[in-house]
Design a protein around this motif. Sequence first.
Motif, PDB file in Angstrom:
ATOM      1  N   ALA A 165       0.863  -1.183   0.000  1.00 23.67           N
ATOM      2  CA  ALA A 165       0.000   0.000   0.000  1.00 23.67           C
ATOM      3  C   ALA A 165       0.896   1.229   0.000  1.00 23.67           C
ATOM      4  O   ALA A 165       2.097   1.151   0.257  1.00 23.67           O
ATOM      5  CB  ALA A 165      -0.944   0.002   1.195  1.00 23.67           C
ATOM      6  N   PHE A 166       0.289   2.353  -0.298  1.00 22.00           N
ATOM      7  CA  PHE A 166       1.065   3.591  -0.377  1.00 22.00           C
ATOM      8  C   PHE A 166       1.250   4.256   0.978  1.00 22.00           C
ATOM      9  O   PHE A 166       1.988   5.225   1.093  1.00 22.00           O
ATOM     10  CB  PHE A 166       0.383   4.555  -1.351  1.00 22.00           C
ATOM     11  CG  PHE A 166       0.366   4.039  -2.760  1.00 22.00           C
ATOM     12  CD1 PHE A 166       1.462   4.191  -3.592  1.00 22.00           C
ATOM     13  CD2 PHE A 166      -0.753   3.376  -3.251  1.00 22.00           C
ATOM     14  CE1 PHE A 166       1.442   3.713  -4.892  1.00 22.00           C
ATOM     15  CE2 PHE A 166      -0.782   2.899  -4.554  1.00 22.00           C
ATOM     16  CZ  PHE A 166       0.321   3.064  -5.371  1.00 22.00           C
ATOM     17  N   ARG A 167       0.548   3.710   2.004  1.00 23.73           N
ATOM     18  CA  ARG A 167       0.735   4.176   3.379  1.00 23.73           C
ATOM     19  C   ARG A 167       0.940   2.961   4.271  1.00 23.73           C
ATOM     20  O   ARG A 167       0.300   1.914   4.073  1.00 23.73           O
ATOM     21  CB  ARG A 167      -0.470   5.003   3.853  1.00 23.73           C
ATOM     22  CG  ARG A 167      -0.575   6.373   3.183  1.00 23.73           C
ATOM     23  CD  ARG A 167      -1.706   7.186   3.796  1.00 23.73           C
ATOM     24  NE  ARG A 167      -2.994   6.601   3.456  1.00 23.73           N
ATOM     25  CZ  ARG A 167      -3.731   6.962   2.402  1.00 23.73           C
ATOM     26  NH1 ARG A 167      -3.283   7.914   1.589  1.00 23.73           N
ATOM     27  NH2 ARG A 167      -4.883   6.395   2.165  1.00 23.73           N
ATOM     28  N   ALA A 168       1.808   3.100   5.260  1.00 27.93           N
ATOM     29  CA  ALA A 168       2.168   1.963   6.107  1.00 27.93           C
ATOM     30  C   ALA A 168       0.959   1.447   6.889  1.00 27.93           C
ATOM     31  O   ALA A 168       0.753   0.235   7.002  1.00 27.93           O
ATOM     32  CB  ALA A 168       3.295   2.369   7.063  1.00 27.93           C
ATOM     33  N   ARG A 169       0.147   2.345   7.435  1.00 30.22           N
ATOM     34  CA  ARG A 169      -1.016   1.943   8.216  1.00 30.22           C
ATOM     35  C   ARG A 169      -2.019   1.183   7.347  1.00 30.22           C
ATOM     36  O   ARG A 169      -2.649   0.215   7.790  1.00 30.22           O
ATOM     37  CB  ARG A 169      -1.678   3.170   8.843  1.00 30.22           C
ATOM     38  CG  ARG A 169      -0.851   3.830   9.943  1.00 30.22           C
ATOM     39  CD  ARG A 169      -0.812   2.950  11.172  1.00 30.22           C
ATOM     40  NE  ARG A 169      -0.054   3.593  12.263  1.00 30.22           N
ATOM     41  CZ  ARG A 169       0.180   3.020  13.430  1.00 30.22           C
ATOM     42  NH1 ARG A 169      -0.281   1.801  13.664  1.00 30.22           N
ATOM     43  NH2 ARG A 169       0.882   3.656  14.358  1.00 30.22           N
ATOM     44  N   ASP A 170      -2.179   1.626   6.112  1.00 26.48           N
ATOM     45  CA  ASP A 170      -3.100   0.937   5.211  1.00 26.48           C
ATOM     46  C   ASP A 170      -2.613  -0.483   4.914  1.00 26.48           C
ATOM     47  O   ASP A 170      -3.408  -1.430   4.883  1.00 26.48           O
ATOM     48  CB  ASP A 170      -3.249   1.724   3.910  1.00 26.48           C
ATOM     49  CG  ASP A 170      -3.939   3.047   4.126  1.00 26.48           C
ATOM     50  OD1 ASP A 170      -4.631   3.195   5.159  1.00 26.48           O
ATOM     51  OD2 ASP A 170      -3.791   3.950   3.286  1.00 26.48           O
ATOM     52  N   ALA A 171      -1.328  -0.652   4.701  1.00 27.48           N
ATOM     53  CA  ALA A 171      -0.785  -1.980   4.427  1.00 27.48           C
ATOM     54  C   ALA A 171      -1.008  -2.913   5.614  1.00 27.48           C
ATOM     55  O   ALA A 171      -1.417  -4.072   5.454  1.00 27.48           O
ATOM     56  CB  ALA A 171       0.706  -1.883   4.094  1.00 27.48           C
ATOM     57  N   GLN A 172      -0.776  -2.419   6.825  1.00 31.09           N
ATOM     58  CA  GLN A 172      -0.975  -3.252   8.003  1.00 31.09           C
ATOM     59  C   GLN A 172      -2.452  -3.581   8.209  1.00 31.09           C
ATOM     60  O   GLN A 172      -2.815  -4.721   8.552  1.00 31.09           O
ATOM     61  CB  GLN A 172      -0.416  -2.555   9.233  1.00 31.09           C
ATOM     62  CG  GLN A 172      -0.477  -3.410  10.498  1.00 31.09           C
ATOM     63  CD  GLN A 172      -0.055  -2.638  11.730  1.00 31.09           C
ATOM     64  OE1 GLN A 172      -0.328  -1.442  11.846  1.00 31.09           O
ATOM     65  NE2 GLN A 172       0.618  -3.301  12.657  1.00 31.09           N
ATOM     66  N   ALA A 173      -3.325  -2.611   7.990  1.00 26.91           N
ATOM     67  CA  ALA A 173      -4.752  -2.838   8.186  1.00 26.91           C
ATOM     68  C   ALA A 173      -5.289  -3.865   7.196  1.00 26.91           C
ATOM     69  O   ALA A 173      -6.072  -4.759   7.562  1.00 26.91           O
ATOM     70  CB  ALA A 173      -5.513  -1.518   8.052  1.00 26.91           C
ATOM     71  N   LEU A 174      -4.888  -3.761   5.936  1.00 29.02           N
ATOM     72  CA  LEU A 174      -5.340  -4.739   4.946  1.00 29.02           C
ATOM     73  C   LEU A 174      -4.816  -6.132   5.261  1.00 29.02           C
ATOM     74  O   LEU A 174      -5.535  -7.127   5.119  1.00 29.02           O
ATOM     75  CB  LEU A 174      -4.881  -4.308   3.547  1.00 29.02           C
ATOM     76  CG  LEU A 174      -5.504  -3.021   2.989  1.00 29.02           C
ATOM     77  CD1 LEU A 174      -4.945  -2.719   1.614  1.00 29.02           C
ATOM     78  CD2 LEU A 174      -7.022  -3.132   2.940  1.00 29.02           C
ATOM     79  N   THR A 175      -3.573  -6.230   5.700  1.00 28.03           N
ATOM     80  CA  THR A 175      -3.015  -7.531   6.061  1.00 28.03           C
ATOM     81  C   THR A 175      -3.766  -8.150   7.228  1.00 28.03           C
ATOM     82  O   THR A 175      -4.097  -9.343   7.220  1.00 28.03           O
ATOM     83  CB  THR A 175      -1.518  -7.392   6.414  1.00 28.03           C
ATOM     84  OG1 THR A 175      -0.840  -6.746   5.337  1.00 28.03           O
ATOM     85  CG2 THR A 175      -0.891  -8.747   6.661  1.00 28.03           C
TER      86      THR A 175
END
Length: 387
Positions: A165-175
């Motif tokens: 993802a283009f933002r770290a928080r978004d990548a963690q949330a989707l995972t």
Amino acid sequence: MTETKLNYIGPIPKLLTFERDRPAWWRRIPVAAILVIALPTLLAAIYYLLIASPRYVSETQFIVRAAGQSTPSTIGVALQGIGIAPTQTDAFAVHEYITSRDALRELSRRYDLPAILGPRGADAFSRYPRPWEDRSNEGLHEGFQRFVTVGYDSTTGISTLRVEAFRARDAQALTESLLSGGEQLINRMNERSSADAVAQAQQAREEARARLAGAQQQLTAFRNREQIIDPQLVARESSQLIGGLQAQVAGLRAERAQVAAEAPNSPQLPTFDSRIRAYEQQIEIERSRMAGTSSSLAPMISVYEDLALARELADRELTQATAAVITAEQEARRQKLYLDRVVSPSLPDEPAQPKRWLAVLTVLASSLLAYGIGWLIWAGVREHRQD
């Protein structure tokens, strides 16, 4: 007087040496090399080094195992290395779910995926949608595959999920959401497997219970109709009674014979004869109650034995069905699957994609390889034409 000879000493004119001007170095580069090597590498360098937006990668690791599954032995690991894995392929169901439309639908309910996968400022070739993609559900599913990667290690049985993802928080949330969806899938699989395994055993137990109740009702109706609890017990009592009467008759006959031998005209002899006849008549009555007529005990005993046998068989069947239910429940618990988190979804502190210099070098190496192959093919064709 001699003539004067003039000799020219100086640089030789270029026209007399037949030399040509050497072109500049950049003119000596083949056009094909510029088109195949230089141009793609230049475009890749411009894109990856100047344009490509950084992407954060959140990673998690998990394992899907059964309740009684143990660590594989050396032979098991060797067999798994050649593709023979006994139970660890259950993880592939989670893999398929993670990349499925169902998982995408669940994520869309929680998050604004187009905004996460295509934020403002992201380059056109990394974001969703790309210039040639549309904003449909199908396009979103195809574009989502670029941001999700799931792999499996057959040696350890550990699965790895990576989400970009283009933002770290978004990548963690989707995972985290995808992993939670996989856990819910495993729970649904356990519930359905347990329900299917136990439901059949429970149905067989209910059928056996119904047959036992029917047999018990028939036996109760027989007892009420015949007014006898246990015909076999009555028959045993009648047999004992007949035996006692026969013993009395034998005793009376012995006494009569003794009296007749001592006093043939004794007035006690008629009394003995009447008593013996009474006992013999009672014996015949008791025997007729046991067998010989339709109202005797023999037909009742036959019907009672059939009903008692049916009840006993139904009771045994119910016992076996109950044991089968317990066994099915234990087997369902033993085969229950669990999704254990080996590594929780990480929160990246710096972008991991794209690997800029590696991408540029990859394009360069691929271009060199393509140019070399093309040059060899062209040289072979030209040599063949000369022959």
